[in-house]
Design an enzyme around this catalytic site. Structure first.
Site, PDB file in Angstrom:
ATOM      1  N   GLN A 282       0.839  -1.207   0.000  1.00 36.96           N
ATOM      2  CA  GLN A 282       0.000   0.000   0.000  1.00 36.96           C
ATOM      3  C   GLN A 282       0.871   1.254   0.000  1.00 36.96           C
ATOM      4  O   GLN A 282       1.832   1.325   0.766  1.00 36.96           O
ATOM      5  CB  GLN A 282      -0.890   0.011   1.251  1.00 36.96           C
ATOM      6  CG  GLN A 282      -1.942  -1.071   1.265  1.00 36.96           C
ATOM      7  CD  GLN A 282      -3.163  -0.729   0.420  1.00 36.96           C
ATOM      8  OE1 GLN A 282      -3.215   0.318  -0.230  1.00 36.96           O
ATOM      9  NE2 GLN A 282      -4.131  -1.624   0.424  1.00 36.96           N
ATOM     10  N   TYR A 311      -6.358 -12.324  -1.730  1.00 37.30           N
ATOM     11  CA  TYR A 311      -5.628 -11.195  -2.309  1.00 37.30           C
ATOM     12  C   TYR A 311      -4.687 -10.607  -1.244  1.00 37.30           C
ATOM     13  O   TYR A 311      -4.715  -9.418  -0.963  1.00 37.30           O
ATOM     14  CB  TYR A 311      -6.593 -10.121  -2.814  1.00 37.30           C
ATOM     15  CG  TYR A 311      -7.707 -10.645  -3.686  1.00 37.30           C
ATOM     16  CD1 TYR A 311      -7.565 -10.673  -5.072  1.00 37.30           C
ATOM     17  CD2 TYR A 311      -8.888 -11.133  -3.124  1.00 37.30           C
ATOM     18  CE1 TYR A 311      -8.594 -11.167  -5.869  1.00 37.30           C
ATOM     19  CE2 TYR A 311      -9.912 -11.626  -3.927  1.00 37.30           C
ATOM     20  CZ  TYR A 311      -9.756 -11.634  -5.296  1.00 37.30           C
ATOM     21  OH  TYR A 311     -10.762 -12.113  -6.087  1.00 37.30           O
ATOM     22  N   GLU A 332      -2.552 -15.441  -2.699  1.00 35.01           N
ATOM     23  CA  GLU A 332      -2.075 -14.317  -3.511  1.00 35.01           C
ATOM     24  C   GLU A 332      -1.486 -14.899  -4.799  1.00 35.01           C
ATOM     25  O   GLU A 332      -0.836 -15.948  -4.765  1.00 35.01           O
ATOM     26  CB  GLU A 332      -1.012 -13.552  -2.698  1.00 35.01           C
ATOM     27  CG  GLU A 332      -0.050 -12.687  -3.469  1.00 35.01           C
ATOM     28  CD  GLU A 332      -0.702 -11.513  -4.182  1.00 35.01           C
ATOM     29  OE1 GLU A 332      -1.532 -10.807  -3.589  1.00 35.01           O
ATOM     30  OE2 GLU A 332      -0.372 -11.325  -5.373  1.00 35.01           O
ATOM     31  N   ASP A 380      -9.379  -8.034  -0.397  1.00 33.77           N
ATOM     32  CA  ASP A 380      -8.784  -6.743  -0.747  1.00 33.77           C
ATOM     33  C   ASP A 380      -8.313  -6.843  -2.201  1.00 33.77           C
ATOM     34  O   ASP A 380      -7.117  -6.866  -2.478  1.00 33.77           O
ATOM     35  CB  ASP A 380      -7.601  -6.476   0.211  1.00 33.77           C
ATOM     36  CG  ASP A 380      -6.950  -5.132  -0.037  1.00 33.77           C
ATOM     37  OD1 ASP A 380      -7.487  -4.325  -0.813  1.00 33.77           O
ATOM     38  OD2 ASP A 380      -5.877  -4.882   0.560  1.00 33.77           O
ATOM     39  N   CYS A 407     -10.590  -0.758  -3.551  1.00 37.65           N
ATOM     40  CA  CYS A 407     -10.004   0.456  -4.138  1.00 37.65           C
ATOM     41  C   CYS A 407     -10.850   0.943  -5.311  1.00 37.65           C
ATOM     42  O   CYS A 407     -10.424   1.813  -6.054  1.00 37.65           O
ATOM     43  CB  CYS A 407      -8.558   0.215  -4.560  1.00 37.65           C
ATOM     44  SG  CYS A 407      -8.349  -1.189  -5.642  1.00 37.65           S
TER      45      CYS A 407
HETATM   46  C1  SAM Z   1      -5.057  -4.274  -3.533  1.00 40.33           C
HETATM   47  S1  SAM Z   1      -3.782  -5.460  -3.408  1.00 40.33           S
HETATM   48  C2  SAM Z   1      -3.925  -5.934  -1.722  1.00 40.33           C
HETATM   49  C3  SAM Z   1      -2.743  -6.650  -1.132  1.00 40.33           C
HETATM   50  C4  SAM Z   1      -2.689  -6.687   0.394  1.00 40.33           C
HETATM   51  N1  SAM Z   1      -3.938  -7.069   0.979  1.00 40.33           N
HETATM   52  C5  SAM Z   1      -2.205  -5.379   0.950  1.00 40.33           C
HETATM   53  O1  SAM Z   1      -3.016  -4.597   1.434  1.00 40.33           O
HETATM   54  O2  SAM Z   1      -0.988  -5.112   0.881  1.00 40.33           O
HETATM   55  C6  SAM Z   1      -4.425  -6.779  -4.313  1.00 40.33           C
HETATM   56  C7  SAM Z   1      -3.540  -7.996  -4.412  1.00 40.33           C
HETATM   57  O3  SAM Z   1      -4.253  -9.022  -5.116  1.00 40.33           O
HETATM   58  C8  SAM Z   1      -3.350  -9.725  -5.937  1.00 40.33           C
HETATM   59  N2  SAM Z   1      -4.188 -10.406  -6.947  1.00 40.33           N
HETATM   60  C9  SAM Z   1      -4.667  -9.921  -8.109  1.00 40.33           C
HETATM   61  N3  SAM Z   1      -5.476 -10.811  -8.690  1.00 40.33           N
HETATM   62  C10 SAM Z   1      -5.522 -11.898  -7.875  1.00 40.33           C
HETATM   63  C11 SAM Z   1      -6.216 -13.145  -7.907  1.00 40.33           C
HETATM   64  N4  SAM Z   1      -6.996 -13.463  -8.919  1.00 40.33           N
HETATM   65  N5  SAM Z   1      -6.042 -13.985  -6.874  1.00 40.33           N
HETATM   66  C12 SAM Z   1      -5.228 -13.676  -5.834  1.00 40.33           C
HETATM   67  N6  SAM Z   1      -4.549 -12.516  -5.752  1.00 40.33           N
HETATM   68  C13 SAM Z   1      -4.700 -11.638  -6.754  1.00 40.33           C
HETATM   69  C14 SAM Z   1      -2.383  -8.667  -6.414  1.00 40.33           C
HETATM   70  O4  SAM Z   1      -1.176  -9.245  -6.824  1.00 40.33           O
HETATM   71  C15 SAM Z   1      -2.228  -7.807  -5.155  1.00 40.33           C
HETATM   72  O5  SAM Z   1      -1.184  -8.270  -4.345  1.00 40.33           O
END
Ligand code: SAM
Length: 451
Positions: A282, A311, A332, A380, A407
Site C-alpha cells: 500500500q 488477495y 495471492e 482486498d 479500491c
Molecule cells: C489491492 S492489493 C492488496 C494486497 C494486500 N492485501 C495489501 O493490502 O498489501 C491486491 C492484491 O491481489 C493480488 N491479486 C490480483 N489478482 C488476484 C487473484 N486473482 N487472486 C489472488 N490474488 C490476486 C495482487 O497481486 C495484489 O497483491
C-alpha cells in the site's frame, strides 16, 4: 451543432469520477479539466465526439468557493494531482458521494456511507514512485507523460511522493547520465532505460531502486548500482527489472538484484514486513494501517475463528488479523509476494498463518475441498473486484462475515449486491482517502450473514 475550436459560455453542472467538470450545451455533455460545479466559464471546444466532447477553459467568470490556487500546472497536465485545485474538505465530500452513487446504482441505498476519513498527509504521502525517463540535452530526466499523450514533461517536484523519493530520483538521474545510459524510445522500441521505480519504507526509511530496462544487458550495471548506494545512504537495494515487451505495463517478469539485500523492510500495525520489487505494498502507509484497523474492528474477531485473507499480497492484513483469530489462510497470485509473506510470518513469530500461491478463485474451492470452513473472509482485490466464481464459492462456504476492503467503489457495490442477494447484509461503509489530490477512493465495509 457544436463545432471544434468554437467558444461558448457555460456553467459547470457536475464533476465526473475522473475529476472533470461537466457542462451541457443543448443536452450535449462537454468535459472540461480544472473546473468545478457551479463555476461559470468561457470554454473552447477541443474535441467533438458522437456522444460527448472535451473543452478547455479560456476564462473564468465565476469560480467555486471550493477552488484553491493550483500549486503546479504540470500536476494537472500529467494527471498526478487532478484535484489539486479543490479544497481538501470538498475532495473528501466528492469521494463520499462517489461511494454513495455506486451503491445507489446497485440498489443498496440502505447502506450508510460515513464521511471520508482524511489522509494524515495530504501531500508527499506516496511511498512509491514509478516514473518514465527521457534524455534532454544530453541529460537523463525524470517526469511524466501529458495525459492521453506520449509527450514527456520533466518534473523535479512530484508533490504527492515522499520528498526523499523526489530527491533520490534527481541523484539517480544524474548518475545514469554519468554512466551514459540511454532512455527507451517507445515508438522505435530502442534505448535502454524505461522507468525508474523508487520505494521507501514509511517507518524504516529504507529505499529500493528498480531500474526497468528493455534488455538484460545494462552496461556497468553493478558499478552503477554501487554508486547509487554510495550516494544515497538510505538505498539498501538496487534492482533491475527487464521488460522487453511493447506495452505500457511498467514491470516485466524478470527482476535481478544488482546491489544490496534485494528487499526493503517496513512496519505496519506493529509488525515488520519484507517487501520485494514485484510485491504489492500500500502506498499510503499510515492511512492503510487505519483502514486495516477499521476492518479488524468491524469484523469483531475472536480466538476461536478461522479466517481467510484473499488477495493477501505480502501478508499485511493476514499478520494483522492473525493475533485475533485461531488460524488464518492467505492467498495471492504473485509468487514473490507469498515468499515475502511466509518469511514475514516467521520473522513475526506467527504460527497460525498459512499461505498459498494462486488465484483466489482457484485456491478457494481447493480449501473448500480440504474442509477449511472460514468464519470470516477478508478480501482486498485489485480494481476489477472479485471474480464471480470467487463470490459463488464464498457464498457456498457461508462465512458469518465478509470484510471487504476496496479500491474501486463501482466493483465494490457490484460485489456487495451479489452477496446481498445471497442473504448478506451491509449496514455501513467507511471511505478512506488513500490518494489525496487524486480522484481515487478506497472503502471498507463488513457484510454479515443473515440467519
Ligand atoms: C489491492 S492489493 C492488496 C494486497 C494486500 N492485501 C495489501 O493490502 O498489501 C491486491 C492484491 O491481489 C493480488 N491479486 C490480483 N489478482 C488476484 C487473484 N486473482 N487472486 C489472488 N490474488 C490476486 C495482487 O497481486 C495484489 O497483491
Amino acid at each position: 451543432m457544436i463545432q471544434k475550436n468554437q467558444e461558448y459560455d457555460v456553467t459547470i453542472v457536475d464533476l465526473t469520477y475522473e475529476g472533470m467538470g461537466v457542462a451541457k450545451i443543448d443536452h450535449y455533455p462537454l468535459f472540461i479539466e480544472n473546473t468545478l460545479p457551479g463555476e461559470e466559464v468561457r470554454i473552447k471546444v477541443l474535441k467533438v465526439g458522437k456522444k460527448f466532447g472535451f473543452g478547455k477553459v479560456m476564462e473564468f467568470y465565476k469560480t467555486s468557493p471550493d477552488r484553491i490556487p493550483s500549486e503546479e500546472k504540470k500536476w494537472t497536465q500529467t494527471g498526478i494531482a487532478p484535484l489539486q485545485h479543490m479544497r481538501y474538505e470538498a475532495q473528501l465530500a466528492f469521494k463520499k458521494r462517489q461511494v454513495e452513487e455506486c451503491l445507489h446504482k446497485m440498489h443498496c441505498d440502505e447502506v450508510q456511507v460515513h464521511d471520508t476519513t482524511p489522509s494524515p498527509q495530504q501531500m508527499h504521502y506516496r511511498n512509491k514512485a514509478q516514473v518514465p525517463v527521457r534524455v534532454v540535452d544530453g541529460k537523463m530526466e525524470v517526469g511524466f507523460y501529458r495525459k492521453n499523450s506520449h509527450q514527456f514533461i520533466s518534473i523535479q517536484n512530484f508533490g504527492i511522493q515522499q520528498e526523499d523519493i523526489d530527491d533520490a530520483l534527481q541523484v539517480i538521474a544524474r548518475i545514469l547520465t554519468e554512466f551514459g545510459v540511454s532512455a527507451y524510445n517507445e515508438e522505435r522500441h530502442e534505448g535502454v532505460l524505461r522507468h525508474i521505480i523508487v520505494r521507501q519504507g514509511y517507518y524504516s526509511k529504507e529505499m529500493m531502486v528498480t531500474l526497468v530496462t528493455r534488455k538484460k544487458k545494462l552496461f556497468q550495471g553493478q558499478q552503477l548500482a554501487q554508486r547509487i548506494i554510495e550516494e544515497i545512504p538510505t538505498v539498501v537495494s538496487v534492482m533491475q527489472n527487464i521488460n522487453d515487451q511493447k506495452t505500457n505495463v511498467i514491470m516485466g517478469e524478470k527482476t535481478i538484484c544488482l546491489a544490496g539485500k534485494g528487499r526493503i523492510e517496513d512496519e505496519m500495525l506493529g509488525h515488520t514486513f519484507q517487501i520485494s520489487a514485484p510485491s504489492f505494498y500500500q502506498v499510503n502507509t499510515p492511512q492503510a494501517e487505519a483502514m486495516y484497523q477499521k476492518a479488524i474492528d468491524l469484523a469483531h474477531l475472536s480466538k476461536d475463528m478461522i479466517a481467510i485473507d484473499a488477495y493477501c499480497g505480502i501478508g499485511t492484513i493476514t499478520l494483522s488479523v492473525a493475533p485475533h483469530v485461531k488460524e488464518i489462510y492467505g492467498v495471492e497470485v504473485v509468487a514473490p509476494a507469498i515468499d515475502n509473506a511466509k518469511e514475514n510470518a516467521k520473522e513475526n513469530e506467527m504460527t497460525n498463518v498459512h499461505f498459498a500461491v494462486g488465484k483466489a478463485e482457484e485456491v478457494l474451492p481447493k480449501w473448500q475441498e480440504e474442509g477449511i470452513q472460514p468464519d470470516v473472509v477478508f478480501v482486498d482485490p485489485p480494481r476489477k473486484g472479485l471474480a464471480r466464481s470467487f463470490v459463488e464459492t464464498t457464498i457456498e462456504l457461508a462465512p458469518e462475515k465478509i470484510a471487504y476492503i476496496s479500491c474501486n467503489p463501482a466493483t465494490f457495490a457490484r460485489d456487495v449486491a451479489l452477496f446481498k442477494e445471497a442473504g448478506y447484509r451491509l449496514d455501513e461503509v467507511y471511505p478512506y482517502d488513500m490518494f489525496p489530490q487524486t480522484t481515487h477512493v478506497e472503502c471498507v465495509g463488513v457484510l454479515y450473514k443473515q440467519n
